[in-house]
Design a protein around this motif. Structure first.
Motif, PDB file in Angstrom:
ATOM      1  N   PRO A  13       0.855  -1.311   0.241  1.00  8.57           N
ATOM      2  CA  PRO A  13      -0.017   0.055   0.097  1.00  8.57           C
ATOM      3  C   PRO A  13       0.815   1.441  -0.276  1.00  8.57           C
ATOM      4  N   GLU A  14       2.060   1.209   0.471  1.00  8.85           N
ATOM      5  CA  GLU A  14       3.038   2.379   0.476  1.00  8.85           C
ATOM      6  C   GLU A  14       3.625   2.817  -0.730  1.00  8.85           C
ATOM      7  N   GLU A  15       3.616   1.916  -1.822  1.00  9.51           N
ATOM      8  CA  GLU A  15       4.333   2.154  -2.955  1.00  9.51           C
ATOM      9  C   GLU A  15       3.251   2.727  -4.027  1.00  9.51           C
ATOM     10  N   GLU A  16       3.814   3.325  -4.941  1.00  3.91           N
ATOM     11  CA  GLU A  16       3.197   3.943  -5.968  1.00  3.91           C
ATOM     12  C   GLU A  16       2.705   2.896  -6.963  1.00  3.91           C
ATOM     13  N   PRO A  17       1.465   3.234  -7.610  1.00  2.00           N
ATOM     14  CA  PRO A  17       0.863   2.114  -8.372  1.00  2.00           C
ATOM     15  C   PRO A  17       2.059   2.023  -9.547  1.00  2.00           C
ATOM     16  N   CYS A  18       2.621   0.444  -9.897  1.00  3.15           N
ATOM     17  CA  CYS A  18       3.241   0.143 -11.030  1.00  3.15           C
ATOM     18  C   CYS A  18       2.423   0.006 -12.409  1.00  3.15           C
ATOM     19  N   ILE A  19       1.412  -0.749 -12.104  1.00  2.00           N
ATOM     20  CA  ILE A  19       0.553  -1.020 -13.430  1.00  2.00           C
ATOM     21  C   ILE A  19      -0.667  -0.450 -13.154  1.00  2.00           C
ATOM     22  N   LEU A  20      -1.572   0.089 -14.147  1.00  7.27           N
ATOM     23  CA  LEU A  20      -2.876   0.496 -14.347  1.00  7.27           C
ATOM     24  C   LEU A  20      -3.211  -0.336 -15.464  1.00  7.27           C
ATOM     25  N   LEU A  21      -4.418  -1.047 -15.333  1.00 17.78           N
ATOM     26  CA  LEU A  21      -5.163  -1.962 -16.180  1.00 17.78           C
ATOM     27  C   LEU A  21      -6.660  -1.259 -16.463  1.00 17.78           C
ATOM     28  N   GLU A  22      -6.797  -1.276 -17.648  1.00 16.55           N
ATOM     29  CA  GLU A  22      -8.160  -0.673 -18.136  1.00 16.55           C
ATOM     30  C   GLU A  22      -9.060  -1.792 -18.472  1.00 16.55           C
ATOM     31  N   CYS A  23     -10.110  -2.190 -17.949  1.00 17.02           N
ATOM     32  CA  CYS A  23     -10.928  -3.266 -18.589  1.00 17.02           C
ATOM     33  C   CYS A  23     -12.595  -2.580 -18.490  1.00 17.02           C
ATOM     34  N   ASP A  24     -13.336  -3.831 -19.154  1.00 19.33           N
ATOM     35  CA  ASP A  24     -14.665  -3.647 -19.412  1.00 19.33           C
ATOM     36  C   ASP A  24     -15.392  -3.790 -17.906  1.00 19.33           C
ATOM     37  N   GLY A  25     -16.160  -2.866 -17.604  1.00 21.65           N
ATOM     38  CA  GLY A  25     -16.600  -2.857 -16.139  1.00 21.65           C
ATOM     39  C   GLY A  25     -17.520  -4.000 -16.044  1.00 21.65           C
ATOM     40  N   SER A  26     -18.109  -4.343 -16.919  1.00 25.23           N
ATOM     41  CA  SER A  26     -19.221  -5.546 -16.615  1.00 25.23           C
ATOM     42  C   SER A  26     -18.540  -6.815 -16.565  1.00 25.23           C
ATOM     43  N   VAL A  27     -17.190  -6.982 -16.531  1.00 25.91           N
ATOM     44  CA  VAL A  27     -16.318  -8.377 -16.354  1.00 25.91           C
ATOM     45  C   VAL A  27     -15.488  -7.892 -15.334  1.00 25.91           C
ATOM     46  N   LEU A  28     -15.738  -7.010 -14.404  1.00 22.44           N
ATOM     47  CA  LEU A  28     -14.887  -6.617 -13.250  1.00 22.44           C
ATOM     48  C   LEU A  28     -14.462  -7.837 -12.613  1.00 22.44           C
ATOM     49  N   ASP A  29     -15.286  -8.454 -11.918  1.00 26.42           N
ATOM     50  CA  ASP A  29     -15.287  -9.697 -11.116  1.00 26.42           C
ATOM     51  C   ASP A  29     -14.241 -10.912 -11.713  1.00 26.42           C
ATOM     52  N   ALA A  30     -14.536 -11.049 -12.911  1.00 25.67           N
ATOM     53  CA  ALA A  30     -13.935 -12.118 -13.770  1.00 25.67           C
ATOM     54  C   ALA A  30     -12.432 -11.695 -13.960  1.00 25.67           C
ATOM     55  N   ILE A  31     -12.343 -10.537 -14.133  1.00 27.29           N
ATOM     56  CA  ILE A  31     -10.928 -10.014 -14.585  1.00 27.29           C
ATOM     57  C   ILE A  31     -10.004 -10.406 -12.998  1.00 27.29           C
ATOM     58  N   GLN A  32     -10.757  -9.651 -12.063  1.00 23.18           N
ATOM     59  CA  GLN A  32     -10.068  -9.972 -10.805  1.00 23.18           C
ATOM     60  C   GLN A  32      -9.614 -11.336 -10.529  1.00 23.18           C
ATOM     61  N   LYS A  33     -10.733 -12.372 -10.663  1.00 21.79           N
ATOM     62  CA  LYS A  33     -10.468 -13.787 -10.130  1.00 21.79           C
ATOM     63  C   LYS A  33      -9.342 -14.255 -11.316  1.00 21.79           C
ATOM     64  N   HIS A  34      -9.501 -13.737 -12.362  1.00 21.68           N
ATOM     65  CA  HIS A  34      -8.615 -14.307 -13.436  1.00 21.68           C
ATOM     66  C   HIS A  34      -6.982 -13.746 -12.954  1.00 21.68           C
ATOM     67  N   LEU A  35      -6.842 -12.531 -12.647  1.00 20.28           N
ATOM     68  CA  LEU A  35      -5.339 -11.995 -12.320  1.00 20.28           C
ATOM     69  C   LEU A  35      -5.047 -12.568 -11.016  1.00 20.28           C
ATOM     70  N   LYS A  36      -5.894 -12.971  -9.834  1.00 16.02           N
ATOM     71  CA  LYS A  36      -5.562 -13.419  -8.742  1.00 16.02           C
ATOM     72  C   LYS A  36      -5.084 -15.001  -8.893  1.00 16.02           C
ATOM     73  N   LEU A  37      -5.641 -15.768  -9.973  1.00 17.62           N
ATOM     74  CA  LEU A  37      -5.413 -17.094 -10.190  1.00 17.62           C
ATOM     75  C   LEU A  37      -3.880 -17.336 -10.525  1.00 17.62           C
ATOM     76  N   TYR A  38      -3.150 -16.174 -11.243  1.00 24.62           N
ATOM     77  CA  TYR A  38      -1.619 -16.316 -11.419  1.00 24.62           C
ATOM     78  C   TYR A  38      -0.961 -15.737 -10.853  1.00 24.62           C
ATOM     79  N   LYS A  39      -1.649 -15.006  -9.599  1.00 24.56           N
ATOM     80  CA  LYS A  39      -0.487 -14.204  -8.505  1.00 24.56           C
ATOM     81  C   LYS A  39       0.245 -15.117  -7.803  1.00 24.56           C
ATOM     82  N   ILE A  40      -0.262 -16.501  -7.831  1.00 29.42           N
ATOM     83  CA  ILE A  40       0.342 -17.449  -7.064  1.00 29.42           C
ATOM     84  C   ILE A  40       0.712 -16.845  -5.531  1.00 29.42           C
ATOM     85  N   ARG A  41       1.994 -17.038  -5.183  1.00 27.12           N
ATOM     86  CA  ARG A  41       2.198 -16.558  -3.787  1.00 27.12           C
ATOM     87  C   ARG A  41       3.006 -15.276  -3.700  1.00 27.12           C
ATOM     88  N   ARG A  42       3.040 -14.537  -4.744  1.00 27.94           N
ATOM     89  CA  ARG A  42       3.437 -13.217  -4.894  1.00 27.94           C
ATOM     90  C   ARG A  42       2.656 -12.126  -4.026  1.00 27.94           C
TER      91      ARG A  42
END
Length: 253
Positions: A13-42
Motif C-alpha cells: 500500500p505504501e508504494e506508487e502504482p506500477c501497473i494500471l489496467l483498463e478493462c470492461d466494467g461488466s467483467v470486473l469480477d471475472a478479471i480480478q479472479k483471473h489475475l488472482k489465479l496467476y498471482k500464486i504466492r506473490r
C-alpha cells in the motif's frame, strides 16, 4: 467513461502504482479472479482504483496549450497518453475522482458515454465484451493487428498458433467493420449476433453492437460492396459498410 474499471497492481500500500489496467466494467469480477489465479504466492495487491476516473479525449478544436495546462494540474491529471489503438481515438486521460476537466484541458467539451461510442462506431473500433465476445471473437478478424493488439514475436498465449498461421497465410475473409443503417435502430432491439443478409438472402455476417444509425459488424469482405440488410422486428433495415481510413493502405484484402 461508464462501464470501465481501472485496476491498481502494486507490491504494498505504501508504494506508487506500477501497473494500471483498463478493462470492461461488466467483467470486473471475472478479471480480478483471473489475475488472482496467476498471482500464486506473490505479495501483489489487485484492486479496483475507485479514487480514479478514466477519460477519452477525442480529437477536436481544442484551444490553449494542453501540455502546459497538464503540467500545472499534474496533481489531478495523473496519466495523459495517446490511445494505443489508433490516432483517430485521441488520448486516454486518468485523473483523480472529481477533477475539473475544463481546467485540465482548456476549451474542452465534456460529452457523455454515447458520444464516445458513436465516435468509435464511426471508426469501427471494437471495445469491451459486446464488441469482442470472449471465446467468439478472433483477434485478426477483430483488426487487433491494426491496433497494436497482437504480437507476432512473443509467446506464448492462447490461440497463438492459429493467429500466427492465419497472419502469415494472409487470408482473412471476415473483419469487423463500421456500418451505417438507413434508419436508427430501436434501443436494445437487436439480439447479439443477429444475421446480416445480402439482397439475395445469403448470410454476409453478424451484427455486434450499435446505437442509433451507427454500429459495428463482423462482415465477409467479399460482400461489403453489396446491398445489405438486417431484420429488425420483422422489418428489413438496409445498411452500408465501409473500410475505415485509419486502416493500413494494404488492408481490406
Amino acid at each position: 467513461l461508464e462501464g470501465i474499471a481501472i485496476f491498481r497492481l502494486h507490491e504494498s500500500p505504501e508504494e506508487e502504482p506500477c501497473i494500471l489496467l483498463e478493462c470492461d466494467g461488466s467483467v470486473l469480477d471475472a478479471i480480478q479472479k483471473h489475475l488472482k489465479l496467476y498471482k500464486i504466492r506473490r505479495k501483489v495487491n489487485i484492486a479496483p482504483c475507485l479514487d480514479l476516473s478514466l477519460w477519452a479525449v477525442l480529437p477536436g478544436e481544442l484551444s490553449g496549450d494542453i501540455t502546459s495546462s497538464l503540467a500545472q494540474h499534474a496533481d489531478q491529471a495523473l496519466v495523459f497518453t495517446p490511445d494505443p489503438r489508433t490516432e483517430v481515438m485521441g488520448w486516454r486521460l486518468i485523473t483523480k475522482k472529481g477533477a475539473n476537466l475544463s481546467e485540465i484541458i482548456p476549451g474542452s467539451h465534456v460529452g457523455d458515454t454515447q458520444d464516445y461510442h458513436r465516435h468509435r462506431y464511426k471508426q469501427g473500433i471494437p471495445e469491451g465484451v459486446k464488441d469482442l465476445p470472449p471465446g467468439v471473437a478472433l483477434p485478426l478478424e477483430s483488426n487487433l493487428a491494426y491496433m497494436n493488439g497482437i504480437s507476432f514475436t512473443k509467446g506464448c498465449y492462447i490461440g497463438q498458433e492459429l493467429t500466427a498461421r492465419t497472419h502469415h497465410m494472409g487470408v482473412i475473409r471476415k473483419r469487423l467493420l463500421p456500418v451505417h443503417f438507413s434508419a436508427p435502430l430501436p434501443q436494445d432491439s437487436i439480439p447479439e449476433g443477429a444475421e446480416i443478409l445480402t439482397e439475395s438472402g445469403k448470410s454476409a455476417g453478424k451484427f455486434r453492437a450499435g446505437g442509433g444509425e451507427l454500429g459495428i459488424a463482423l462482415l465477409r469482405l467479399a460482400n461489403i460492396n453489396e446491398p445489405l440488410c438486417l431484420n429488425v422486428a420483422g422489418d428489413k433495415v438496409k445498411l452500408t459498410a465501409h473500410i475505415p481510413e485509419w486502416w493500413p493502405k494494404t488492408a481490406g484484402k
